[in-house]
Write a protein that holds these residues in place. Structure first.
Motif, mmCIF file in Angstrom:
data_model
loop_
_atom_site.group_PDB
_atom_site.id
_atom_site.type_symbol
_atom_site.label_atom_id
_atom_site.label_comp_id
_atom_site.label_asym_id
_atom_site.label_seq_id
_atom_site.Cartn_x
_atom_site.Cartn_y
_atom_site.Cartn_z
ATOM 1 N N ASN A 1 -17.083 28.259 -10.356
ATOM 2 C CA ASN A 1 -17.181 27.825 -11.819
ATOM 3 C C ASN A 1 -17.230 26.562 -12.054
ATOM 4 O OD1 ASN A 1 -17.267 30.782 -12.385
ATOM 5 N ND2 ASN A 1 -15.416 31.039 -12.905
ATOM 6 N N TYR A 2 -16.233 25.907 -11.401
ATOM 7 C CA TYR A 2 -15.786 24.357 -11.762
ATOM 8 C C TYR A 2 -17.116 23.859 -11.140
ATOM 9 C CZ TYR A 2 -13.035 20.004 -11.371
ATOM 10 O OH TYR A 2 -12.734 18.740 -11.369
ATOM 11 N N ILE A 3 -17.490 23.969 -10.126
ATOM 12 C CA ILE A 3 -18.811 23.331 -9.447
ATOM 13 C C ILE A 3 -20.061 23.378 -10.365
ATOM 14 C CG2 ILE A 3 -20.646 23.296 -7.569
ATOM 15 C CD1 ILE A 3 -17.943 23.704 -5.862
ATOM 16 N N GLU A 4 -20.210 24.357 -11.111
ATOM 17 C CA GLU A 4 -21.208 24.835 -11.919
ATOM 18 C C GLU A 4 -21.137 24.039 -13.196
ATOM 19 O OE1 GLU A 4 -23.263 28.480 -14.221
ATOM 20 O OE2 GLU A 4 -22.590 29.173 -12.379
ATOM 21 N N LEU A 5 -20.005 24.244 -13.537
ATOM 22 C CA LEU A 5 -19.589 23.168 -15.019
ATOM 23 C C LEU A 5 -19.910 21.616 -14.700
ATOM 24 C CD1 LEU A 5 -16.134 24.715 -15.940
ATOM 25 C CD2 LEU A 5 -18.299 24.608 -17.201
ATOM 26 N N THR B 1 -25.295 23.353 -5.139
ATOM 27 C CA THR B 1 -25.519 23.810 -6.503
ATOM 28 C C THR B 1 -26.548 22.825 -7.390
ATOM 29 O OG1 THR B 1 -23.522 24.794 -6.411
ATOM 30 C CG2 THR B 1 -24.150 24.337 -8.787
ATOM 31 N N ALA B 2 -26.622 21.732 -7.029
ATOM 32 C CA ALA B 2 -27.234 20.557 -7.780
ATOM 33 C C ALA B 2 -28.663 20.920 -7.281
ATOM 34 C CB ALA B 2 -27.080 18.983 -7.240
ATOM 35 N N TYR B 3 -29.025 21.196 -6.018
ATOM 36 C CA TYR B 3 -30.325 21.731 -5.607
ATOM 37 C C TYR B 3 -30.872 22.906 -6.435
ATOM 38 C CZ TYR B 3 -30.903 17.897 -1.945
ATOM 39 O OH TYR B 3 -31.080 16.776 -1.183
ATOM 40 N N LYS B 4 -29.830 23.792 -6.429
ATOM 41 C CA LYS B 4 -30.384 25.114 -7.279
ATOM 42 C C LYS B 4 -30.754 24.876 -8.549
ATOM 43 C CE LYS B 4 -27.728 28.300 -4.272
ATOM 44 N NZ LYS B 4 -26.677 29.211 -3.901
ATOM 45 N N PHE B 5 -30.003 24.083 -9.164
ATOM 46 C CA PHE B 5 -30.208 23.654 -10.580
ATOM 47 C C PHE B 5 -31.226 22.485 -10.781
ATOM 48 C CE2 PHE B 5 -26.340 25.984 -11.130
ATOM 49 C CZ PHE B 5 -26.753 26.717 -12.312
ATOM 50 N N GLY B 6 -32.242 22.391 -9.801
ATOM 51 C CA GLY B 6 -33.269 21.483 -10.060
ATOM 52 C C GLY B 6 -33.421 20.233 -9.412
ATOM 53 N N ALA B 7 -32.259 19.533 -8.765
ATOM 54 C CA ALA B 7 -32.289 18.113 -8.293
ATOM 55 C C ALA B 7 -33.288 18.104 -7.325
ATOM 56 C CB ALA B 7 -30.817 18.032 -7.475
ATOM 57 N N LYS B 8 -34.015 16.902 -7.474
ATOM 58 C CA LYS B 8 -35.124 16.582 -6.389
ATOM 59 C C LYS B 8 -34.418 16.296 -5.096
ATOM 60 C CE LYS B 8 -37.351 12.769 -7.077
ATOM 61 N NZ LYS B 8 -38.463 11.646 -7.421
ATOM 62 N N GLN C 1 -3.572 24.327 -11.387
ATOM 63 C CA GLN C 1 -3.808 23.331 -12.504
ATOM 64 C C GLN C 1 -4.971 22.760 -12.930
ATOM 65 O OE1 GLN C 1 -0.958 22.782 -14.401
ATOM 66 N NE2 GLN C 1 0.861 21.818 -13.252
ATOM 67 N N ILE C 2 -5.692 22.407 -12.059
ATOM 68 C CA ILE C 2 -7.063 21.736 -12.421
ATOM 69 C C ILE C 2 -7.891 22.753 -12.890
ATOM 70 C CG2 ILE C 2 -9.066 20.654 -11.274
ATOM 71 C CD1 ILE C 2 -7.008 19.069 -9.299
ATOM 72 N N LEU C 3 -8.205 23.781 -12.359
ATOM 73 C CA LEU C 3 -9.023 24.838 -12.481
ATOM 74 C C LEU C 3 -8.649 25.429 -14.009
ATOM 75 C CD1 LEU C 3 -9.330 26.747 -9.374
ATOM 76 C CD2 LEU C 3 -10.969 25.245 -10.231
ATOM 77 N N SER C 4 -7.389 25.422 -14.261
ATOM 78 C CA SER C 4 -6.914 25.838 -15.724
ATOM 79 C C SER C 4 -7.320 24.761 -16.767
ATOM 80 C CB SER C 4 -5.553 26.210 -15.771
ATOM 81 O OG SER C 4 -5.125 26.264 -17.068
ATOM 82 N N ILE C 5 -7.168 23.261 -16.489
ATOM 83 C CA ILE C 5 -7.210 22.445 -17.296
ATOM 84 C C ILE C 5 -8.853 22.324 -17.716
ATOM 85 C CG2 ILE C 5 -7.127 19.803 -17.559
ATOM 86 C CD1 ILE C 5 -4.503 19.820 -15.918
ATOM 87 N N VAL C 6 -9.603 22.388 -16.558
ATOM 88 C CA VAL C 6 -11.166 22.206 -16.728
ATOM 89 C C VAL C 6 -11.687 23.792 -17.354
ATOM 90 C CG1 VAL C 6 -11.169 20.380 -15.213
ATOM 91 C CG2 VAL C 6 -11.714 22.803 -14.468
ATOM 92 N N ASN D 1 -15.883 32.906 -19.552
ATOM 93 C CA ASN D 1 -17.139 32.085 -19.809
ATOM 94 C C ASN D 1 -16.951 30.919 -19.945
ATOM 95 O OD1 ASN D 1 -19.535 31.177 -20.571
ATOM 96 N ND2 ASN D 1 -20.005 33.063 -21.595
ATOM 97 N N PRO D 2 -16.791 30.175 -18.783
ATOM 98 C CA PRO D 2 -16.549 28.792 -18.752
ATOM 99 C C PRO D 2 -17.271 27.777 -19.722
ATOM 100 C CG PRO D 2 -16.148 29.549 -16.390
ATOM 101 C CD PRO D 2 -16.810 30.438 -17.304
ATOM 102 N N VAL D 3 -18.750 28.227 -19.338
ATOM 103 C CA VAL D 3 -19.493 27.208 -19.939
ATOM 104 C C VAL D 3 -19.353 27.340 -21.527
ATOM 105 C CG1 VAL D 3 -22.076 26.760 -20.618
ATOM 106 C CG2 VAL D 3 -21.199 27.152 -18.182
#
Length: 408
Positions: free
Chosen positions: A7-11, A43-50, A169-174, A180-182
């Motif tokens: 989830n964090y990576i997708e965010l 993930t960046a490639y999956k969301f369209g990065a060249k 801690q980090i995963l909670s903070i972000v 639904n993180p987004v």
């Protein structure tokens, strides 16, 4: 991989960088984060990065360089590295930095060498930094646990237990552990925007800070200053979030209208060294006196980076009652600690925080009271009893923050 980490990576890719189809992504990452970084790339490639370009760094090798390297190398920064960053910026790339370091990795090395290397880097990358601070490109800074960083925060825990606790801690903070993180991030950004709009509507002339540490500081704000928060919009109209996490609403001060004294409320990590319990005394904008219980030499060397390093470039308001602050953790990491506390920054101001600032050249910015510097470093000043009063053009005093939190 844990669902929350995915989830964090997708965010990061969707909300932080907001990668666009056909865009290049440049990633700077410590070698220790290779598994996480590989997933970011995928993930960046999956969301369209060249294309995704990864610049790996190793702070241990960097330490050896400071200890054993020839003295003359610290006044030079590799031209090919600077050219690469400028070239990718011209191509409209987005830039992601995975910031995860040992807070005291350089505590035993020659601080003169560190200061010289930092200066050479800042000069070489000036063109790139100007584009980033003007939001001409999308950029984002994030962190993940490393062994040394985790051990510094939780010295009572062994190995993986410290790392696991920091991950939680980090995963909670972000907000990566929400259903639904987004959606949660969109709500959070809306709340920040509401505070930003209120501050912009007030058009304060000055801010006055006071707390029990001894802080008694008055900060002038230039005419036409702009408060910003949460996300930014690049020159191509792409909305991105430069820091994850982010809890701040910020603007720039008028360079020569800062007077009084301010005391730090959290350690400041700079150049692989910790500076603790320090104070800065300002007169007509400039630091005229400074001291620290720990790391004073590092603080003084930073202030001598250039003329602009002795002046403020950012004023940021963060509620004391916030997710990071409520964790009761000192992270020894500016990205997290600055979002747990009201903070200030020494050095370069963000031109986007002034009406028309993005279109001004350096001389025009200076004429409008904007600080220019090769450096920009945040330090924390917020406390549970911090009071901030805003003073309007006609002299009316309005309480903005009481006991460290917003009054509205």
């Amino acid at each position: 991989m844990r669902k929350e980490i995915a989830n964090y990576i997708e965010l990061i890719i969707r909300i932080g960088i907001n990668i666009q189809k056909g865009q290049i992504l440049v990633v700077s990452a410590p070698v220790e984060t290779f598994e996480f970084t590989r997933k970011v790339v995928e993930t960046a490639y999956k969301f369209g990065a060249k294309e995704v370009v990864v610049n790996w760094v190793d702070e241990v090798c960097g330490k050896y360089r400071y200890i054993y390297g020839a003295d003359e190398i610290f006044d030079n920064y590799p031209k090919y590295q600077a050219d690469m960053m400028k070239d990718y910026a011209k191509k409209g790339a987005a830039f992601l930095s995975i910031y995860a370091t040992d807070p005291e990795i350089l505590k035993d090395v020659d601080q003169e060498r560190v200061a010289r290397a930092q200066k050479a880097r800042s000069i070489a990358l000036k063109g790139y930094y100007e584009k980033a601070m003007n939001n001409e490109v999308q950029w984002c800074v994030v962190s993940i646990p490393t062994d040394a960083w985790s051990k510094k925060i939780y010295p009572e825990l062994q190995g993986e237990k410290a790392k696991e606790k920091l991950w939680n801690q980090i995963l909670s903070i972000v907000r990566a552990d929400s259903e639904n993180p987004v959606e949660e991030w969109n709500k959070h950004l809306t709340n920040l925007k509401n505070t930003m709009n209120y501050l912009n509507s007030m058009k304060f002339r000055k801010l006055r800070y006071r707390n029990s540490l001894g802080t008694d500081l008055e900060i002038g704000l230039p005419k036409g200053h702009i408060w910003t928060a949460g996300g930014e919009t690049s020159k191509d109209g792409v909305y991105f979030v430069a820091n994850m996490p982010t809890e701040e609403v910020f603007t720039l001060p008028k360079k020569d209208e800062v007077n009084g004294i301010v005391y730090s409320s959290k350690p400041f990590c700079y150049g692989g060294n910790l500076i603790e319990n320090f104070y800065l005394k300002f007169k007509d904008g400039k630091v005229v006196e400074a001291g620290a219980e720990k790391g004073e030499e590092t603080l003084i060397k930073f202030l001598d980076s250039d003329d602009g390093a002795k002046y403020l470039g950012e004023v940021a308001l963060v509620p004391y009652d916030s997710p990071i602050s409520n964790s009761n953790t000192v992270f020894y990491n500016t990205l997290f600690d600055e979002n747990a506390s009201c903070h200030l920054a020494l050095g370069q101001a963000y031109p986007v925080c002034l009406e028309g600032g993005s279109e001004m050249n350096e001389e025009e910015l200076k004429e409008n009271g904007v600080n220019i510097s090769m450096v920009h470093e945040d330090f924390m000043v917020g406390t549970s009893d911090l009071e901030i009063i805003g003073i309007t053009e006609d002299g009316e005093e309005i309480l903005i923050m009481k006991d460290g939190n917003f009054c509205k």
